[in-house]
Design an enzyme around this catalytic site. Structure first.
Site, PDB file in Angstrom:
ATOM      1  N   ASP A   1      76.447  74.231  76.887  1.00 47.19           N
ATOM      2  CA  ASP A   1      75.750  74.956  77.959  1.00 47.19           C
ATOM      3  C   ASP A   1      75.571  76.322  77.690  1.00 47.19           C
ATOM      4  OD1 ASP A   1      78.332  75.605  78.362  1.00 47.19           O
ATOM      5  OD2 ASP A   1      78.373  75.183  80.463  1.00 47.19           O
TER       6      ASP A   1
ATOM      7  N   LYS B   1      89.613  83.688  83.824  1.00 44.04           N
ATOM      8  CA  LYS B   1      88.933  84.117  85.024  1.00 44.04           C
ATOM      9  C   LYS B   1      89.912  84.897  85.971  1.00 44.04           C
ATOM     10  CE  LYS B   1      85.824  80.230  84.629  1.00 44.04           C
ATOM     11  NZ  LYS B   1      85.058  79.036  85.535  1.00 44.04           N
TER      12      LYS B   1
ATOM     13  N   ASP C   1      75.164  81.954  79.634  1.00 42.52           N
ATOM     14  CA  ASP C   1      75.812  80.840  80.064  1.00 42.52           C
ATOM     15  C   ASP C   1      74.762  80.153  80.891  1.00 42.52           C
ATOM     16  OD1 ASP C   1      77.279  78.873  81.638  1.00 42.52           O
ATOM     17  OD2 ASP C   1      79.155  80.122  81.913  1.00 42.52           O
TER      18      ASP C   1
END
Length: 360
Positions: free
Chosen positions: A111, A162, A223
């Protein structure tokens, strides 16, 4: 020969409803399944064998791409019954590789659209003698990504996946989702259980003293996890902002697939693609959007930065901005859908019923 593993097993939940019946890598971008662009770029970089690691709706890939001979490469399909994470998928797919222990193996996320020099990344990996080489890019807001600080030589120093707190943001360099593994490193990933390369494999390799090399590249990178980003990627491919050998026509402000119908007086631009059998009627405006096969945009409608599913319709004088309309959905006349609105497959919206809705 260079081999690659392409991770194509995600459900694409953030792209619903267009991924309800189509896996995310197979959603059309710039006229062909997004996966076709990745495979074409891999072939141009010298990759001759790709192992597709599939899971969600795995049955749709092979009927479209076959054995890869039409692309000038060999494709092998490996399907997980239960998702095993990035590391588990890589480990499962590795059984279909023929590379030797020291050979480089490319790994792509399914992706990501990028203008990365793939062959250059492999060369950098070989020169560094690294166990794994990572493509890194810089993000203005890196909080949604894995942070990867490096030293002056490119040696990876740490991984922060993250970050949740400001003091964890130690760099703007993020994991860009393309790797080169030494084959024997893949074989050390535990088989048969979920494994995250970002949270488990890479930190363990660092702790063991292995050389992980980072290549920071500032070419195009996007992304495609969110609908707005997927639509933008398609438009950028159509306009030639990022090149793809799989683009089924010349670059420009719009791309018409065979059988698309555009009436006199309709206006197209911004990298719009109009699918086979789709119809754009007089006075309609479509900018920077994906109009899939058989869809209809009625007279006076305006569609901006949106994705219209197959056989969907947008009624007269309706405005659709930054929205996703599912397959076979009907949006009546004089409606207004904006700012992330989603119309689910087969939905029916009457005339003048909605000024805005995030979920119809």
């Amino acid at each position: 020969m260079t081999e690659a593993i392409l991770l194509a097993g995600g459900k694409g939940s953030r792209l619903r409803p267009v991924t309800l019946h189509t896996p995310k890598p197979m959603v059309p971008a710039a006229g062909v399944p997004f996966l076709a662009h990745q495979l074409a770029r891999a072939k141009a970089a010298g990759v001759t064998h790709v192992v597709l690691a599939t899971s969600y709706l795995a049955e749709v890939f092979e009927p479209y791409f076959g054995d890869g001979s039409a692309l000038g490469m060999r494709l092998t399909y490996v399907t997980e019954d239960q998702p095993l994470g990035t590391g588990g998928a890589i480990r499962s797919a590795a059984d279909a590789l023929t590379s030797g222990p020291a050979d480089p193996v490319l790994v792509f996320n399914g992706d990501i659209l990028t203008g990365l020099d793939i062959a250059g990344l492999v060369d950098a990996h070989q020169r560094a003698g690294a166990a794994v080489t990572l493509h890194l890019t810089r993000a203005d807001d890196p909080r949604e990504y894995g942070l990867v600080p490096t030293d002056d030589t490119g040696r990876v120093l740490d991984f922060t996946e993250k970050p949740q707190h400001p003091d964890e943001i130690v760099t703007d360099q993020i994991n860009a989702g393309c790797y080169v593994f030494r084959r024997e490193v893949i074989d050390t990933i535990p088989a048969g259980r979920p494994v995250s390369v970002e949270r488990e494999t890479f930190p363990q390799l660092l702790a063991a003293g292995a050389l992980l090399h980072g290549v920071v590249d500032r070419t195009y990178w996007l992304d495609l996890g969110r609908p707005a980003c997927f639509v933008k990627a398609s438009a950028d491919l159509v306009r030639g902002i990022v090149a793809s050998p799989a683009l089924p026509g010349p670059t420009g402000e719009y791309l018409l697939l065979p059988g698309a119908q555009v009436a006199d007086g309709a206006k197209l631009g911004g990298g719009t693609v109009v699918g086979a059998g789709a119809r754009i009627e007089a006075g309609a405006v479509v900018e920077g959007s994906i109009v899939l096969d058989g869809a209809r945009v009625a007279e006076g409608a305006q569609v901006y930065d949106s994705l219209l599913g197959a056989r969907s319709s947008v009624g007269r004088n309706t405005t659709v901005t930054g929205a996703v309309v599912g397959d076979d959905a009907e949006v009546g006349s004089a409606n207004e859908l904006t700012d992330g609105a989603r119309v689910w497959c087969d939905a029916r919206i009457p005339d003048a019923a909605i000024r805005f809705s995030p979920d119809c």
